[in-house]
Design a protein around this motif. Sequence first.
Motif, PDB file in Angstrom:
ATOM      1  N   THR A 252       0.826  -1.212   0.000  1.00  0.00           N
ATOM      2  CA  THR A 252       0.000   0.000   0.000  1.00  0.00           C
ATOM      3  C   THR A 252       0.858   1.259   0.000  1.00  0.00           C
ATOM      4  O   THR A 252       0.497   2.267  -0.589  1.00  0.00           O
ATOM      5  CB  THR A 252      -0.910   0.037   1.238  1.00  0.00           C
ATOM      6  OG1 THR A 252      -0.100  -0.093   2.406  1.00  0.00           O
ATOM      7  CG2 THR A 252      -1.917  -1.085   1.200  1.00  0.00           C
ATOM      8  N   GLN A 253       1.998   1.180   0.652  1.00  0.00           N
ATOM      9  CA  GLN A 253       2.862   2.354   0.714  1.00  0.00           C
ATOM     10  C   GLN A 253       3.247   2.823  -0.686  1.00  0.00           C
ATOM     11  O   GLN A 253       3.247   3.999  -0.973  1.00  0.00           O
ATOM     12  CB  GLN A 253       4.138   2.028   1.499  1.00  0.00           C
ATOM     13  CG  GLN A 253       3.942   1.947   2.982  1.00  0.00           C
ATOM     14  CD  GLN A 253       3.692   3.302   3.593  1.00  0.00           C
ATOM     15  OE1 GLN A 253       2.569   3.676   3.856  1.00  0.00           O
ATOM     16  NE2 GLN A 253       4.742   4.067   3.807  1.00  0.00           N
ATOM     17  N   LEU A 256      -0.174   3.579  -3.080  1.00  0.00           N
ATOM     18  CA  LEU A 256      -0.942   4.783  -2.754  1.00  0.00           C
ATOM     19  C   LEU A 256      -0.021   6.007  -2.691  1.00  0.00           C
ATOM     20  O   LEU A 256      -0.396   7.049  -2.165  1.00  0.00           O
ATOM     21  CB  LEU A 256      -1.683   4.601  -1.433  1.00  0.00           C
ATOM     22  CG  LEU A 256      -2.699   3.463  -1.412  1.00  0.00           C
ATOM     23  CD1 LEU A 256      -3.292   3.298  -0.032  1.00  0.00           C
ATOM     24  CD2 LEU A 256      -3.804   3.723  -2.417  1.00  0.00           C
ATOM     25  N   TYR A 258       2.551   6.783  -0.950  1.00  0.00           N
ATOM     26  CA  TYR A 258       3.128   7.323   0.272  1.00  0.00           C
ATOM     27  C   TYR A 258       4.645   7.261   0.200  1.00  0.00           C
ATOM     28  O   TYR A 258       5.347   8.081   0.770  1.00  0.00           O
ATOM     29  CB  TYR A 258       2.626   6.553   1.507  1.00  0.00           C
ATOM     30  CG  TYR A 258       1.188   6.840   1.768  1.00  0.00           C
ATOM     31  CD1 TYR A 258       0.826   8.041   2.370  1.00  0.00           C
ATOM     32  CD2 TYR A 258       0.195   5.967   1.373  1.00  0.00           C
ATOM     33  CE1 TYR A 258      -0.504   8.353   2.584  1.00  0.00           C
ATOM     34  CE2 TYR A 258      -1.141   6.273   1.584  1.00  0.00           C
ATOM     35  CZ  TYR A 258      -1.477   7.469   2.190  1.00  0.00           C
ATOM     36  OH  TYR A 258      -2.785   7.780   2.389  1.00  0.00           O
TER      37      TYR A 258
END
Lengths: 375, 658
Positions: A252-253, A256, A258
């Motif tokens: 997810t890092q 998305l 980040y």
Amino acid sequence: MNARSNGIVPAPIAELPWKLMLLLFCLAGFGAVVLYSAAGGSLLPWAAPHLLRFTVALGLAIGISRFSPDFWKKMTFPIYGAVLAMLILVELLGQIGGGSQRWLNLGVITLQPSELMKPTIVLTVALFFDRLPASKLHTFDAIWPPLVLMGFPSALVLLQPDLGTTITIVAGGVVVAFMAGLPMRLFVGAGAALAVLAPLAFFFGLQPYQQRRVTTFMDPSADPLGAGYHVNQSAIAIGSGGLWGKGFLDGTQSHLNYLPEGHTDFVFATMAEEWGLVGGIAILIGFALLFSWGFRVALRSNTRYGKLVAAGLTTTIFFYVSINLMMVMGLAPVVGIPLPFLSHGGSSMLTIMICIGLIMSIDRKPGRRGGAFSS
Amino acid sequence: MIRFRRGNKRSKPARTVSGAQQEFTFTRRALFVGGVQGALGLALAGRMAYISLAENERYKLLSESNRVNLTLLPPRRGWFIDRYGKPIADNRADFRVDIIPERVTDKQATVRELASLLDLSDEDVTRITKELDEKSGFQPVQVASGLDWERYAAVSVRLPDLPGVSPRQGFSRRYPAGAAVGHLIGYVGTANKEEYDKNKDPLLITPGFKIGKDGLESAFEDSLKGKPGAKRVEVTATGKIVQELTTRSDIPGKPVQLALDVDLHHYAARRLGRESGSVVVIDCQTGGILTLASMPSFDPNSFSDGIGVSEYAWLQQDDHVPLRNKALKGLYPPGSTVKPMHAMAFLQEGVKPTDAIICGGGRRIGNRFFNCWGNHGRTDMARGIYQSCDSYFYHFAQEVGFEKVAAFAHRLGMGAEFPLPVTSQFYGTVPSPSWKQEKYGEPWRTYDTVNASIGQGYYLANPLQLAVMCARLATGKNLMPHLIMDQEPPKPESLGFKDEHIAYVRSAMKDVVNGPGTAGRARLPLDNVLLAGKTGTAQVVSLSVGDGKNTRWKYRDHGLFICFAPYDNPRYACAAVIEHGGGSGAAYPVARDVLTYLYDKRKAMDSLLALEKQWGGDIQQRMASDLALFRARRGNPAPDGSTSGGDAASSQPAEQTT
């Protein structure tokens, strides 16, 4: 290392260092897998060009390895001169263009001369110590020429300004000098001097953005949304991956956004989030095999030039890997050095494969066995 | 290796190095470099293992909090409703815009942009800029609320260029009665830094969430608050929503039902007009507080929306102190309003109603002559009450002894602090010999009895106490005033008065209004309901400054009136106090109209509307025009101090809490 010809496969192909190439394929292939995921499950824009570049660069490396170390020895100073000229050219173009510039656009390919300087400085310093008579090793004549040779390109790269590359260039030259046998006290003394000068350099020599990177490295959480953001997010990506990772395409890092630079400098964090500690250890083992190959070539080589070049270039690649990983894991300031074979990017791939090609060349022609001591 | 080192040592004196030695040096140093690299590799592996194994939980959490954006949905605040279920404070669905200071990149540009999008006034811009500097981190700063959809949409579409700006659909607090309920209900506002730091409840910094700041809003915070809903969404680093994960709706706060009759309360507040005063009405059957009006007041609607600088300054400079709840915190010498109560005290101590004295414009008590305000001749208890003869009370207070009278006054609620959910009440003083000894270390003197017997001297009470005293006196029951609607009607205990005594005092008080008494104009304009009451006038300054009527506002006497109706079967008790009204004549018309409203709303409204025409509109209209005037006057820097309204502090009534 070399596979034996068995009569069916033509000798030039059978002679290729297949084990090494398998290792490189594994590393670059893994890189492509990570880049595929970083692009959200797509070969474009990173994975496919990455593989293509690797293939081309590997071809280049094999091409380089076809020339003997003696050839490269002869070419060393001309190459040094050419790369230095390119660095000056880049600097001048930057001056005219009104801003810092690191690339030379040659139409088909953009070249980053400072990258090329990394292997070049190793060749140059190695050649110097090869030519230096053994009796002069403990004299001043053994010290100033390498300093000059390293000084010019470092100064030019520092002007760009590119601290990370400067450090790599200097370190490459210094390591060659170290292995060439310069007296130990010089290095101890230089280390002590550095300890004194580093704080001074930090306050007076660095650009504010560079200073910030260093202070942030000391305490990333002090500025979680500013300069510490990269380091924090990278640590989160690696840490949240755990032992086995979140699974392919499930990071997810990175997905998305980040994790900044998840396909270039921080590709290791992207990998670690999805593949976990297991993936990280696999990559470390891959690099360990590569470096041990490099050092074995160096030890096996019978010429001083070959030894110094092989060990020096191996160390140059090592610098890439170690600085990158230390940065990604929050052990070093963010200095913008990619991870070989995994990061997306042309210039570094080229540099690394030039290094590999040169070591392969030495591997093929270790030189005449001679001297009183055998390994 | 060992052999090599020895060789090296042997060659040292020559200071030269042979090729073979160089090769050894190389091998040794290459192995060293390789070793360092290996060690560094192991360190990196260890570091990675530490991050991903030992700190895995922590980083997983961080990664999850990156990925998932938990948006709290502020719970709808519980309503305040009155005894008939009419809303006193409710919520209005609206669109609002807040700024999260932490996320703003360029404060000035953002505020400027919003000001043009939302048509903000200069004062709003000043307030927002100030709050942006004061508030920390993620505490939202309200830009505007109650927006229409067009403006809300105008901000929403520009969000990508306005980082830190948060438009939302939400609810804002509404007080239909406006300023009339300001003191009682209080207001809501965003939590300040101290409140947030107490337990770091993330709800407190959710845009649109407000907590009770004053009055009942603050006292009933826990039950009004409700439970927030939550929306979990997966977001990218730039805040783009990828998908909505789950939504849990909020649980609205519980409503609080007050014993108040908000229409009556509102009427009373309006009826106070431009005066500074308060009206309290108590239900004589239960003790429920029907009205607790104090005017002028602030508009809780504008307080809850974040009050403007000039509006606050306007409230602060007003000499009618709109920021104080006078019904609870205004203390006044009760004056003659205590006389019926004192009469009841005398009855309890055996004084017969028929016992009379001669008032000769005053009376000798001890060795001094004390003046009465009139010359009443032969005066019995009833005459003493309806003619408000001071001499009568001088005499019997002296005869009974004021210690006993004071004890009786305490039983009727004077000097008492009632168990009400309010931030503070000033409970005044009932003087007595023992009290004076303790407080001042001085003996009680005859003139103390004289002063106290007519509600002067050290005597101080707030309007609520006066209303309670009146209600208890009228019913003979120990009514407890309360603000919260009771589930089942309380059964107040009897105070043990004889029925004939109660009837006697009621009748005397009826004569104050309907007989030969001091407040004939207080008669109710109704056929079937008779009002019973007692006037009171409290001197603010000694007569040397003026006669208490035709002098500067702040030197005028306070006007007081207590009453109940119907006189023979009390249903409602009321106290009205007009600060500096120039005497009781300012107070009893207000009480009369308020009680009229309870029986005949039409008639009461008609007389109010006629009055409001003279006053320049209802509360809201007057406040708006006064504020505009204030702003205009403040706009041009006229020399201060030349106007008489400048010194507000000196006009406050005496406050004393013992």
